[in-house]
Scaffold this active site. Structure first.
Site, PDB file in Angstrom:
ATOM      1  N   ARG A 189      25.781  22.839  35.233  1.00  0.00           N
ATOM      2  CA  ARG A 189      25.460  23.629  35.875  1.00  0.00           C
ATOM      3  C   ARG A 189      25.777  24.638  36.711  1.00  0.00           C
ATOM      4  NH1 ARG A 189      24.266  18.843  40.653  1.00  0.00           N
ATOM      5  NH2 ARG A 189      23.134  17.297  39.492  1.00  0.00           N
ATOM      6  N   GLY A 190      27.899  24.930  36.129  1.00  0.00           N
ATOM      7  CA  GLY A 190      27.773  25.451  36.290  1.00  0.00           C
ATOM      8  C   GLY A 190      28.231  27.424  35.999  1.00  0.00           C
ATOM      9  N   ASP A 196      31.470  27.847  32.211  1.00  0.00           N
ATOM     10  CA  ASP A 196      32.133  28.492  33.316  1.00  0.00           C
ATOM     11  C   ASP A 196      33.656  28.463  32.703  1.00  0.00           C
ATOM     12  OD1 ASP A 196      32.130  25.517  33.354  1.00  0.00           O
ATOM     13  OD2 ASP A 196      31.661  25.946  35.378  1.00  0.00           O
ATOM     14  N   ASP A 231      38.477  24.043  29.975  1.00  0.00           N
ATOM     15  CA  ASP A 231      39.488  23.585  30.184  1.00  0.00           C
ATOM     16  C   ASP A 231      39.939  22.633  29.334  1.00  0.00           C
ATOM     17  OD1 ASP A 231      41.506  21.564  32.248  1.00  0.00           O
ATOM     18  OD2 ASP A 231      40.302  21.757  33.253  1.00  0.00           O
ATOM     19  N   LYS A 265      41.407  27.971  30.444  1.00  0.00           N
ATOM     20  CA  LYS A 265      42.875  27.033  30.922  1.00  0.00           C
ATOM     21  C   LYS A 265      43.003  26.889  29.344  1.00  0.00           C
ATOM     22  CE  LYS A 265      41.542  25.452  35.618  1.00  0.00           C
ATOM     23  NZ  LYS A 265      41.862  24.081  35.980  1.00  0.00           N
ATOM     24  N   PHE A 314      43.005  24.202  40.128  1.00  0.00           N
ATOM     25  CA  PHE A 314      41.766  23.817  40.632  1.00  0.00           C
ATOM     26  C   PHE A 314      40.777  24.802  40.968  1.00  0.00           C
ATOM     27  CE2 PHE A 314      38.163  21.719  41.890  1.00  0.00           C
ATOM     28  CZ  PHE A 314      37.333  20.485  41.168  1.00  0.00           C
ATOM     29  N   VAL A 315      39.769  25.517  40.319  1.00  0.00           N
ATOM     30  CA  VAL A 315      39.076  26.798  40.750  1.00  0.00           C
ATOM     31  C   VAL A 315      37.813  26.540  41.083  1.00  0.00           C
ATOM     32  CG1 VAL A 315      40.456  28.455  39.499  1.00  0.00           C
ATOM     33  CG2 VAL A 315      38.302  27.651  38.979  1.00  0.00           C
ATOM     34  N   ASP A 371      31.662  24.129  41.291  1.00  0.00           N
ATOM     35  CA  ASP A 371      31.881  23.557  42.067  1.00  0.00           C
ATOM     36  C   ASP A 371      33.516  22.589  42.467  1.00  0.00           C
ATOM     37  OD1 ASP A 371      30.628  20.790  42.099  1.00  0.00           O
ATOM     38  OD2 ASP A 371      30.948  22.086  39.810  1.00  0.00           O
ATOM     39  N   ARG A 389      29.903  26.178  45.215  1.00  0.00           N
ATOM     40  CA  ARG A 389      29.253  27.579  44.410  1.00  0.00           C
ATOM     41  C   ARG A 389      28.571  28.554  44.857  1.00  0.00           C
ATOM     42  NH1 ARG A 389      27.919  24.069  39.938  1.00  0.00           N
ATOM     43  NH2 ARG A 389      27.444  21.151  40.347  1.00  0.00           N
TER      44      ARG A 389
END
Length: 181
Positions: free
Chosen positions: A45-46, A102, A105, A133, A154-155, A161, A167
């Site tokens: 969803r990001g 999005d 990581d 990252k 952590f963003v 979210d 969000r």
């Protein structure tokens, strides 16, 4: 699960995000200038805010589709197990495809998704991530385009979210727990 109290400190402003998307869209247009229609695949969803802003900047014919993959759930750490929760609605064989993520990581999700899509024989398959990252990478994967490289924080915000919250923030912010020390 009781959520720890936290605040969000702004890291990347809405204005900086908009400027970077404008620059990235020009690079994408050059790459795909010869396409008749670009299939833009958003990873839910990001990426939903990022994909909306990105396609509005593209002066190309685009088709938008979505794929939902999960490796986080409501946790702050990746499970490293990528599950496909929603697949594409249309075929991509012989087509030009841009996968929009999005954040990269560990790299497991985007690596898994692009491998799966590559097996469907697109003409061209490229990827873009708003955030990267690299210090967290566990698999050898780098998106073709990166919006911003960020440290291991952590963003949230701009579609990203934490347990389905934040969000809607117009910027990228760092989560800071208020019950620490």
């Amino acid at each position: 699960m009781t959520q720890r109290p936290y605040v969000v400190d702004e890291m990347i402003t809405a204005k900086a995000i908009a400027a970077r998307i404008e620059a990235l869209s020009m690079e994408i247009q050059r790459e795909f200038s010869d396409t008749d229609k670009l299939v833009v695949v958003g990873l839910l969803r990001g990426s939903f805010i990022f994909i909306a802003d990105l396609v509005r900047e593209l002066s190309l014919a685009v088709e938008v589709d979505f794929l939902e993959a999960s490796s986080y759930g409501n946790e702050m750490e990746s499970s490293r197990e990528v599950r496909i929760l929603k697949d594409l609605r249309s075929g991509i064989e012989g087509r030009d495809v841009l996968v929009v993520e999005d954040i990269v990581d560990t790299g497991h999700t985007l690596s898994h998704v692009t491998g799966m899509l590559r097996a469907r024989n697109p003409n061209r398959l490229k990827s873009i991530a708003l955030l990267d990252k690299p210090s967290r990478r566990e698999v050898d994967f780098r998106a073709d385009w990166i919006g911003f490289e960020i440290p291991d924080e952590f963003v949230v915000g701009y579609g990203i979210d934490f347990a389905q919250r934040n969000r809607n923030l117009p910027f990228i912010g760092k989560v800071r727990f208020t019950d620490d020390g």
